[in-house]
Design a protein around this motif. Structure first.
Motif, PDB file in Angstrom:
ATOM      1  N   ARG A 178       0.874  -1.209  -0.158  1.00 20.02           N
ATOM      2  CA  ARG A 178       0.031   0.194   0.033  1.00 20.02           C
ATOM      3  C   ARG A 178       0.902   1.229  -0.021  1.00 20.02           C
ATOM      4  O   ARG A 178       1.841   1.362   0.671  1.00 20.02           O
ATOM      5  N   ARG A 179       0.376   2.279  -0.862  1.00 25.16           N
ATOM      6  CA  ARG A 179       1.200   3.462  -0.657  1.00 25.16           C
ATOM      7  C   ARG A 179       0.330   4.452  -0.086  1.00 25.16           C
ATOM      8  O   ARG A 179      -0.828   4.758  -0.426  1.00 25.16           O
ATOM      9  N   VAL A 180       1.063   5.361   0.805  1.00 20.85           N
ATOM     10  CA  VAL A 180       0.211   6.452   1.605  1.00 20.85           C
ATOM     11  C   VAL A 180       0.754   7.444   1.046  1.00 20.85           C
ATOM     12  O   VAL A 180       2.047   7.928   1.192  1.00 20.85           O
ATOM     13  N   VAL A 181      -0.182   8.491   0.742  1.00 19.43           N
ATOM     14  CA  VAL A 181       0.405   9.827   0.016  1.00 19.43           C
ATOM     15  C   VAL A 181      -0.101  10.945   0.943  1.00 19.43           C
ATOM     16  O   VAL A 181      -1.255  11.032   1.548  1.00 19.43           O
ATOM     17  N   ALA A 182       1.044  11.789   1.131  1.00 22.55           N
ATOM     18  CA  ALA A 182       0.915  12.749   2.107  1.00 22.55           C
ATOM     19  C   ALA A 182       0.238  14.052   1.323  1.00 22.55           C
ATOM     20  O   ALA A 182       0.731  14.457   0.376  1.00 22.55           O
ATOM     21  N   GLN A 183      -0.879  14.495   1.738  1.00 16.87           N
ATOM     22  CA  GLN A 183      -1.504  15.591   1.027  1.00 16.87           C
ATOM     23  C   GLN A 183      -0.685  17.030   1.210  1.00 16.87           C
ATOM     24  O   GLN A 183      -0.360  17.120   2.263  1.00 16.87           O
ATOM     25  N   PRO A 184      -0.717  17.859   0.119  1.00 18.59           N
ATOM     26  CA  PRO A 184      -0.239  19.016   0.371  1.00 18.59           C
ATOM     27  C   PRO A 184      -0.899  19.903   1.281  1.00 18.59           C
ATOM     28  O   PRO A 184      -2.284  19.800   1.569  1.00 18.59           O
ATOM     29  N   ARG A 185      -0.158  20.754   2.133  1.00 25.34           N
ATOM     30  CA  ARG A 185      -0.823  21.562   3.253  1.00 25.34           C
ATOM     31  C   ARG A 185      -1.933  22.379   2.534  1.00 25.34           C
ATOM     32  O   ARG A 185      -1.563  23.132   1.661  1.00 25.34           O
ATOM     33  N   GLU A 186      -2.808  22.895   3.252  1.00 25.50           N
ATOM     34  CA  GLU A 186      -3.874  24.020   2.900  1.00 25.50           C
ATOM     35  C   GLU A 186      -3.125  25.269   3.072  1.00 25.50           C
ATOM     36  O   GLU A 186      -2.160  25.500   3.641  1.00 25.50           O
ATOM     37  N   THR A 187      -3.770  26.302   2.446  1.00 21.15           N
ATOM     38  CA  THR A 187      -3.270  27.510   2.395  1.00 21.15           C
ATOM     39  C   THR A 187      -3.840  28.519   3.114  1.00 21.15           C
ATOM     40  O   THR A 187      -5.247  28.678   3.416  1.00 21.15           O
ATOM     41  N   MET A 188      -2.937  29.501   3.558  1.00 18.26           N
ATOM     42  CA  MET A 188      -3.507  30.915   4.475  1.00 18.26           C
ATOM     43  C   MET A 188      -3.044  31.902   3.560  1.00 18.26           C
ATOM     44  O   MET A 188      -1.986  32.163   3.383  1.00 18.26           O
ATOM     45  N   VAL A 189      -4.059  32.908   3.104  1.00 23.90           N
ATOM     46  CA  VAL A 189      -3.973  33.789   2.132  1.00 23.90           C
ATOM     47  C   VAL A 189      -3.946  35.228   3.164  1.00 23.90           C
ATOM     48  O   VAL A 189      -4.888  35.381   4.068  1.00 23.90           O
ATOM     49  N   VAL A 190      -3.141  36.055   3.126  1.00 26.99           N
ATOM     50  CA  VAL A 190      -2.918  37.601   3.911  1.00 26.99           C
ATOM     51  C   VAL A 190      -2.994  38.358   3.105  1.00 26.99           C
ATOM     52  O   VAL A 190      -2.397  38.745   1.815  1.00 26.99           O
ATOM     53  N   ILE A 191      -4.100  39.303   3.026  1.00 27.54           N
ATOM     54  CA  ILE A 191      -4.099  40.549   2.369  1.00 27.54           C
ATOM     55  C   ILE A 191      -3.793  41.587   3.232  1.00 27.54           C
ATOM     56  O   ILE A 191      -4.352  41.655   4.502  1.00 27.54           O
ATOM     57  N   GLY A 192      -2.871  42.569   2.939  1.00 31.44           N
ATOM     58  CA  GLY A 192      -2.688  43.497   3.770  1.00 31.44           C
ATOM     59  C   GLY A 192      -1.617  44.663   3.481  1.00 31.44           C
ATOM     60  O   GLY A 192      -1.481  44.839   2.333  1.00 31.44           O
ATOM     61  N   ASP A 193      -1.028  45.395   4.353  1.00 37.11           N
ATOM     62  CA  ASP A 193      -0.124  46.567   4.238  1.00 37.11           C
ATOM     63  C   ASP A 193       1.117  46.389   4.786  1.00 37.11           C
ATOM     64  O   ASP A 193       1.571  45.206   4.635  1.00 37.11           O
ATOM     65  N   VAL A 244       0.960  35.824   0.799  1.00 36.11           N
ATOM     66  CA  VAL A 244       0.798  37.274   1.041  1.00 36.11           C
ATOM     67  C   VAL A 244       0.821  37.912  -0.083  1.00 36.11           C
ATOM     68  O   VAL A 244       1.696  38.105  -0.925  1.00 36.11           O
ATOM     69  N   ASP A 245      -0.116  38.692  -0.138  1.00 35.07           N
ATOM     70  CA  ASP A 245      -0.649  39.681  -1.103  1.00 35.07           C
ATOM     71  C   ASP A 245      -0.615  41.173  -0.253  1.00 35.07           C
ATOM     72  O   ASP A 245      -1.675  41.431   0.155  1.00 35.07           O
ATOM     73  N   ALA A 246       0.569  41.943  -0.075  1.00 40.09           N
ATOM     74  CA  ALA A 246       0.562  42.926   0.778  1.00 40.09           C
ATOM     75  C   ALA A 246       1.352  44.102   0.142  1.00 40.09           C
ATOM     76  O   ALA A 246       2.420  43.736  -0.274  1.00 40.09           O
ATOM     77  N   THR A 247       0.997  45.156   0.395  1.00 42.83           N
ATOM     78  CA  THR A 247       1.635  46.492   0.019  1.00 42.83           C
ATOM     79  C   THR A 247       1.976  47.650   0.897  1.00 42.83           C
ATOM     80  O   THR A 247       0.597  47.915   1.305  1.00 42.83           O
ATOM     81  N   GLY A 248       2.904  48.069   1.243  1.00 43.57           N
ATOM     82  CA  GLY A 248       2.795  49.143   2.042  1.00 43.57           C
ATOM     83  C   GLY A 248       2.148  50.229   1.813  1.00 43.57           C
ATOM     84  O   GLY A 248       2.315  50.790   0.618  1.00 43.57           O
ATOM     85  N   GLY A 249       1.610  50.867   2.691  1.00 45.22           N
ATOM     86  CA  GLY A 249       0.999  52.072   2.582  1.00 45.22           C
ATOM     87  C   GLY A 249      -0.392  52.039   2.017  1.00 45.22           C
ATOM     88  O   GLY A 249      -1.276  53.183   1.691  1.00 45.22           O
ATOM     89  N   THR A 250      -0.981  50.780   1.509  1.00 38.75           N
ATOM     90  CA  THR A 250      -2.266  50.676   1.129  1.00 38.75           C
ATOM     91  C   THR A 250      -3.116  50.320   2.266  1.00 38.75           C
ATOM     92  O   THR A 250      -2.954  50.228   3.334  1.00 38.75           O
ATOM     93  N   GLY A 251      -4.638  50.442   1.856  1.00 38.38           N
ATOM     94  CA  GLY A 251      -5.561  49.837   2.560  1.00 38.38           C
ATOM     95  C   GLY A 251      -6.864  49.446   1.890  1.00 38.38           C
ATOM     96  O   GLY A 251      -6.998  49.288   0.870  1.00 38.38           O
ATOM     97  N   PHE A 252      -8.000  49.724   2.868  1.00 44.66           N
ATOM     98  CA  PHE A 252      -9.299  49.738   2.365  1.00 44.66           C
ATOM     99  C   PHE A 252      -9.574  50.824   1.357  1.00 44.66           C
ATOM    100  O   PHE A 252     -10.498  50.600   0.380  1.00 44.66           O
ATOM    101  N   LEU A 253      -9.006  51.998   1.618  1.00 43.23           N
ATOM    102  CA  LEU A 253      -9.368  53.395   1.088  1.00 43.23           C
ATOM    103  C   LEU A 253      -7.924  53.892   0.382  1.00 43.23           C
ATOM    104  O   LEU A 253      -8.085  54.348  -0.961  1.00 43.23           O
ATOM    105  N   MET A 254      -7.024  53.598   0.857  1.00 42.70           N
ATOM    106  CA  MET A 254      -5.389  54.261   0.623  1.00 42.70           C
ATOM    107  C   MET A 254      -4.929  53.500  -0.463  1.00 42.70           C
ATOM    108  O   MET A 254      -4.749  52.289  -0.400  1.00 42.70           O
ATOM    109  N   ARG A 255      -4.181  54.135  -1.453  1.00 40.39           N
ATOM    110  CA  ARG A 255      -3.211  53.374  -2.418  1.00 40.39           C
ATOM    111  C   ARG A 255      -1.909  53.934  -2.369  1.00 40.39           C
ATOM    112  O   ARG A 255      -1.105  53.897  -3.389  1.00 40.39           O
ATOM    113  N   ASN A 256      -1.478  54.020  -1.148  1.00 41.40           N
ATOM    114  CA  ASN A 256       0.133  54.342  -0.765  1.00 41.40           C
ATOM    115  C   ASN A 256       0.203  56.006  -1.175  1.00 41.40           C
ATOM    116  O   ASN A 256      -0.603  56.523  -1.572  1.00 41.40           O
TER     117      ASN A 256
END
Length: 250
Positions: free
Chosen positions: A45-60, A90-102
């Motif tokens: 029998r072959r036991v396959v280790a599944q890839p870990r699940e992902t955590m996304v971070v949206i931020g500044d 991680v998808d993050a950019t300094g100076g940005t936010g819900f309203l601000m674009r750096n």
């Protein structure tokens, strides 16, 4: 700082396990035993280790200025992902936010990053921001001070769109956690903006995680955490949420 999406390498491990068992049946004869048949031996029998699940971070810059847990300055998200046994994107950019674009008004608001969420289809989403939204970019691309009404509208628009995207992915909204870290700089702005982010997130069924402001020892410039500050922020998120109850630790 330009926007970046950091996607760690996923490993898929294959482990072969061979288990062999032989069943011998005694027969009436005192001198012979019946040999085991193929049915008596377990198949390989072959036991396959599944890839870990992902955590996304949206931020500044609370997220974008830092690296993974092996870097000299690991981000709060890096150690948190390790605690939760998730792979961070991680998808993050300094100076940005819900309203601000750096400060140069040339970067993207959080709403422009929905494709990262769609493509990653994460198990967990962390939205980190609000600190920069005391300003906005006017029609001429010049930063000006924001009003409470403008911040409220931007936060509600973001979470309304996120709710649609998240529902399309078939994920429960309880898997979205929102945090608005702050240092010692502009405490009066914090008292206005953080409750706005909390109210907008919860109005759309997401979980807001309160965190204590970072001290000068944890964020020497009044904004950005050092290593102690990043660890403190991670600890606050874990202490003030149900994440450890819902996710396995390594």
């Amino acid at each position: 700082m330009t926007r970046r999406v950091q996607t760690p390498v996923r490993r898929l491990a294959f482990v072969g396990v061979t288990v062999v068992s032989t069943l011998s049946a005694l027969v009436a004869s005192t001198t012979a035993a019946t040999p085991a048949t193929s049915d008596d031996t377990a198949a390989e029998r072959r036991v396959v280790a599944q890839p870990r699940e992902t955590m996304v971070v949206i931020g500044d810059s609370y997220s974008s200025y830092y690296g993974d847990r092996h870097s000299p300055y690991p981000g709060w998200w890096a150690t948190l992902a390790t605690d939760l046994a998730l792979d961070p994107v991680v998808d993050a950019t300094g100076g940005t936010g819900f309203l601000m674009r750096n400060s140069d008004c040339a970067q993207t608001r959080f709403r422009a990053r929905m494709d990262t969420i769609r493509q990653a289809d994460p198990r967990l989403l962390l939205v980190e921001g609000g600190r920069n939204d005391w300003r906005r970019c006017d029609a001429n691309g010049v930063p000006v001070e924001s009003t409470r009404t403008q911040i409220e509208a931007a936060a509600n628009e973001y979470f309304a769109e996120l709710a649609v995207v998240w529902d399309q992915l078939g994920r429960p909204r309880s898997d979205v956690y929102v945090v608005s870290p702050w240092g010692t700089s502009k405490p009066r702005k914090a008292r206005v903006i953080r409750p706005i982010i909390e109210a907008a997130a919860e109005a759309h069924g997401f979980t807001y995680v309160p965190t204590r402001p970072l001290t000068l020892a944890q964020a020497p410039d009044g904004v950005h955490p050092n290593n102690e500050g990043s660890r403190f922020l991670r600890d606050q998120i874990l202490a003030n949420s149900d994440l450890l109850d819902r996710f396995s630790r390594i």
